[in-house]
Design a protein around this motif. Sequence first.
Motif, mmCIF file in Angstrom:
data_model
loop_
_atom_site.group_PDB
_atom_site.id
_atom_site.type_symbol
_atom_site.label_atom_id
_atom_site.label_comp_id
_atom_site.label_asym_id
_atom_site.label_seq_id
_atom_site.Cartn_x
_atom_site.Cartn_y
_atom_site.Cartn_z
ATOM 1 N N ASN A 30 0.829 -1.208 0.000
ATOM 2 C CA ASN A 30 0.000 0.000 0.000
ATOM 3 C C ASN A 30 0.861 1.255 0.000
ATOM 4 N N LYS A 31 1.955 1.222 0.748
ATOM 5 C CA LYS A 31 2.863 2.369 0.789
ATOM 6 C C LYS A 31 3.514 2.577 -0.572
ATOM 7 N N LYS A 61 1.091 4.248 -2.966
ATOM 8 C CA LYS A 61 0.965 5.689 -2.703
ATOM 9 C C LYS A 61 2.171 6.447 -3.243
ATOM 10 N N GLU A 62 3.369 5.890 -3.050
ATOM 11 C CA GLU A 62 4.577 6.554 -3.525
ATOM 12 C C GLU A 62 4.644 6.588 -5.044
ATOM 13 N N ALA A 101 2.083 7.071 -6.778
ATOM 14 C CA ALA A 101 0.972 7.956 -7.161
ATOM 15 C C ALA A 101 -0.059 7.215 -8.003
ATOM 16 N N THR A 143 -3.689 5.351 -8.368
ATOM 17 C CA THR A 143 -5.024 5.391 -7.767
ATOM 18 C C THR A 143 -5.692 4.037 -7.987
ATOM 19 N N ASP A 185 -6.528 -0.008 -6.166
ATOM 20 C CA ASP A 185 -6.549 -0.830 -4.968
ATOM 21 C C ASP A 185 -5.426 -1.850 -5.070
#
Length: 299
Positions: free
Chosen positions: A227-228, A231-232, A234, A236, A238
């Motif tokens: 998950n990290k 996010k890194e 960028a 979008t 799941d």
Amino acid sequence: MHSYKDSFMEYLQIEKNASPLTIKHYGRDIDEFYTFLHAEGTAIENCDYSTVRVFLTKQYEAGYARKTVSRKVSSLRSFFKYLERENWFDSNPFANVSLPKAEAPIPNFFYEQELDQLFQVSDLTDPLGQRNQALLELLYGTGIRVSECVQLKTGDLDFSLNTALVLGKGRKERYVPFGKSASQALRTYMEDGRLDLASKHKDPVRTLFLNARGGPLTADGIRLILNKMVKEAALTVDVHPHKLRHTFATHMLNEGADMRSVQELLGHEHLSSTQIYTHVTKDRLRNVYMNSHPRANKR
């Protein structure tokens, strides 16, 4: 009831060689059914088909998904089948219960462009970055389950053949190959980052993937890492560890791998479990159409 359950749990462990997770799920389903019988004032010896129908009705009223109810029925059917086999019961009240299977959803998977972004986020000069890169490469490069990944030991990797010895469901072992990218990432991690992480733990740890304190990395830890990384990058989308397994299977089949080989690589007991991956991506469909239809590129 508890003596019946204990005997069944022993049977699962010794005769069926079931995994601890499978035994845990069976036990939980049996406990739930016992709670239901107690609330209904019904002894297990008096359980019959009508009792089962009431149980199923309450399951749906509680909002459980059909897939979840089907799993519970399967667990309890096996439980009573065992009791019947041991001559403790004359019949199995779940024997004639049939639930129509819901249509299996098409698994989510990463597109190649999304994967490329994920592979760029780790700092390969940092021990945790090296671990994360090796983890990502291995999960995508082999399609192994997260439960199989956390059990891997350093000695399970053979770099001369680029294979991993994986302990799958039902404690069945299989050898899974991995490619050059995964091999390089794993070597870097084991020869550098893992040594640094291992030095933080007072006792030697044999598991391949370690957490920041040098202890064994858990399944929940892998989810947090992925998950990290998403996010890194960028992205979008799941993400869950199984999504990389879905991606592995989808990409293999889309590139021409035969289904039997993918079945063996994934450790599926039944081919039907692998057939769900025969879907194709929208991009591939569009490419096939554009390259094949006589008027697709006509101006």
